[in-house]
Design an enzyme around this catalytic site. Structure first.
Site, PDB file in Angstrom:
ATOM      1  N   ASP A   1      -7.169   2.867  -3.181  1.00 25.34           N
ATOM      2  CA  ASP A   1      -7.929   2.850  -1.924  1.00 25.34           C
ATOM      3  C   ASP A   1      -8.206   4.287  -1.511  1.00 25.34           C
ATOM      4  OD1 ASP A   1      -9.053   2.426   0.563  1.00 25.34           O
ATOM      5  OD2 ASP A   1      -7.316   1.402   1.435  1.00 25.34           O
ATOM      6  N   LYS A  19      -2.988   4.923  -2.478  1.00 28.49           N
ATOM      7  CA  LYS A  19      -3.979   5.651  -1.697  1.00 28.49           C
ATOM      8  C   LYS A  19      -4.413   6.861  -2.518  1.00 28.49           C
ATOM      9  CE  LYS A  19      -4.101   3.350   2.196  1.00 28.49           C
ATOM     10  NZ  LYS A  19      -5.358   2.832   2.752  1.00 28.49           N
ATOM     11  N   SER A  58       0.861  -1.175   0.000  1.00 33.56           N
ATOM     12  CA  SER A  58       0.000   0.000   0.000  1.00 33.56           C
ATOM     13  C   SER A  58       0.904   1.233   0.000  1.00 33.56           C
ATOM     14  CB  SER A  58      -0.872  -0.054   1.259  1.00 33.56           C
ATOM     15  OG  SER A  58      -1.691   1.084   1.359  1.00 33.56           O
TER      16      SER A  58
HETATM   17  C1  NPQ Z   1      -6.481   0.441   4.598  1.00 34.97           C
HETATM   18  N1  NPQ Z   1      -4.191   0.165   5.521  1.00 34.97           N
HETATM   19  O1  NPQ Z   1      -6.429  -0.504   3.876  1.00 34.97           O
HETATM   20  C2  NPQ Z   1      -5.490   0.693   5.720  1.00 34.97           C
HETATM   21  C3  NPQ Z   1      -5.639   2.014   6.272  1.00 34.97           C
HETATM   22  C4  NPQ Z   1      -4.732   2.493   7.334  1.00 34.97           C
HETATM   23  C5  NPQ Z   1      -2.122  -0.658   4.683  1.00 34.97           C
HETATM   24  O2  NPQ Z   1      -3.468   0.805   3.501  1.00 34.97           O
HETATM   25  C6  NPQ Z   1      -2.064   3.527  11.404  1.00 34.97           C
HETATM   26  C7  NPQ Z   1      -2.734   2.333  11.669  1.00 34.97           C
HETATM   27  C8  NPQ Z   1      -2.209   4.131  10.206  1.00 34.97           C
HETATM   28  C9  NPQ Z   1      -3.553   1.787  10.735  1.00 34.97           C
HETATM   29  C10 NPQ Z   1      -3.211   4.207   8.018  1.00 34.97           C
HETATM   30  C11 NPQ Z   1      -3.322   0.182   4.510  1.00 34.97           C
HETATM   31  C12 NPQ Z   1      -3.042   3.582   9.245  1.00 34.97           C
HETATM   32  C13 NPQ Z   1      -3.731   2.404   9.508  1.00 34.97           C
HETATM   33  C14 NPQ Z   1      -4.056   3.636   7.096  1.00 34.97           C
HETATM   34  C15 NPQ Z   1      -4.558   1.874   8.540  1.00 34.97           C
HETATM   35  O3  NPQ Z   1      -7.431   1.187   4.469  1.00 34.97           O
HETATM   36 MG    MG Z   2      -8.537   0.192   2.960  1.00 36.91          MG
END
Ligand code: NPQ
Ligand code: MG
Length: 371
Positions: free
Chosen positions: A189, A163, A135
């Site tokens: 995302d 993102k 990601s």
């Molecule tokens: C998602 N994760 O899929 C999440 C969102 C996310 C890997 O994209 C601290 C703890 C910061 C958890 C930022 C990825 C974060 C977090 C983003 C989760 O939506």
């Molecule tokens: Mg997500």
């Protein structure tokens, strides 16, 4: 088994680089770990809350509070507890799936360590390694983004997730496609940053042949996602909207998504996560394992889950070094775009005592009430 007590431990983990989503930029994680102690074995759980309630309603101090005041006393009051009884025992307390998931994970780890069975074997893993994606956060410039993506592709990641947010969507996706070609599996995302009125913008992503658009609209906008799915060709994947197997069943029934991101914390634990996997598999819906910037503990369990047969898409199960220069377990290392599924009992990994001590900022022992 009977729980003797539960340790709540806070660890401070600097990120290797800032990670920016549509809701926040993170430079550091303050993570709540739980260690469940029983006469037979100890088990570790990782709570995936953020410090602030931005991804969902939960946040780390709130999770610690609901655990110490309500969840742990309910669990320690049960002499015949096993992992399958954790969710039913805690069900009367509304919400707090991430806090519940961390406790269930720790109880399951203790149980499986005592039984000599790995998470993967218990959950139904059919693979020894899982295919991994990464990601990639929102950056200050497209140039910076291209450098980051180039680095991850060099490391061997099998798909890239960008993102996005309004104003950082078409241009970065176009730039990544132009630079790295049409063969790189690419997805986006939005973390709920759009509204249904943005459907025409989101439809412009169709020309880039993305694997999916993850959570474009608000968590509660199930109906709106179904409407959006009719206006875009790119498959819709839900993350924040799916908090249980019931939610997943409803989302599939109304056509709100055609792919599901499974995060055990978000849905209250690995057992509910497996139910969502089973439901989707029975309906021919692809799933993949999301990530919440876990340490090696949460990563171990995620990798075991991602080894189930229905996890047909690479997950956000990145290597330890994607987020942390030094993990609290032996690091997970990418090999040919995959991570190995741990084979040892329970999680199959344990915190390294010295590393854990270095990053711990606080510990609290919640003792079972005298029976
Ligand atoms: C998602 N994760 O899929 C999440 C969102 C996310 C890997 O994209 C601290 C703890 C910061 C958890 C930022 C990825 C974060 C977090 C983003 C989760 O939506
Ligand atoms: Mg997500």
């Amino acid at each position: 088994m009977k729980i003797t007590g539960v340790e709540l431990r806070r660890v401070q983990m600097p990120l290797v680089a800032p990670f920016r989503t549509s809701f926040k930029e993170e430079l550091h994680r303050d993570i709540l770990l739980v260690r469940v102690v029983t006469p037979e074995a100890e088990g570790w759980g990782e709570c995936v809350t953020m410090e602030s309630p931005l991804y969902s309603e939960e946040y780390t101090d709130g999770a610690a509070e609901v655990m110490r005041r309500f969840l742990i006393p309910a669990l320690t009051a049960r002499p015949g507890l096993d992992a399958n009884r954790v969710a039913p025992t805690l069900a009367k307390f509304k919400g707090h799936p991430m806090a519940k998931a961390a406790l269930e994970m720790a109880v399951l780890d203790a149980e499986l360590r005592a039984a000599g069975v790995s998470f993967g074997r218990y959950l139904g893993a059919v693979r020894d390694e899982v295919r991994c994606g990464v990601s990639v956060g929102i950056m200050n410039s497209v140039g910076e983004l291209l450098d980051a993506v180039a680095g991850y592709l060099d490391e061997g990641y099998l798909r890239i997730k960008l993102k996005i947010q309004p104003g950082w969507d078409i241009a970065p996706v176009r730039a990544v496609r132009e630079r790295f070609g049409d063969d790189v599996p690419l997805q986006v995302d939005a973390n709920a940053a759009y509204a249904l009125t943005d459907a025409r913008t989101l439809a412009r992503l169709d020309e880039f042949d993305l694997e999916l658009i993850e959570q474009p609209l608000a968590a509660g906008d199930l109906y709106q996602h179904a409407a959006l799915a009719k206006q875009v060709r790119t498959p819709i994947c839900l993350d924040e909207s799916i908090k249980s197997a019931e939610d997943a069943a409803l989302a599939l029934a109304i056509g709100a998504c055609s792919i599901v991101n499974i995060k055990p914390g978000r849905v209250g634990g690995y057992l509910e996560a497996r139910r969502i996997h089973d439901l989707c598999q029975a309906n021919g819906i692809a799933v993949w394992c999301g990530g919440m910037l876990e340490t090696g503990l949460g990563r171990a369990a995620n990798v075991a889950l991602a080894a189930l047969p229905g996890f047909t898409l690479p997950g956000d199960t990145s290597a330890s070094r994607r987020y942390y220069a030094a993990d609290i377990t032996e690091p997970f290392v990418l090999r040919d775009g995959t991570l190995a599924v741990p084979r040892e009992p329970g999680l199959g990994v344990s915190p390294l005592a010295d590393r854990l001590a270095e990053v711990t900022s606080d510990t609290e022992w919640v003792r079972a009430d005298a029976a």
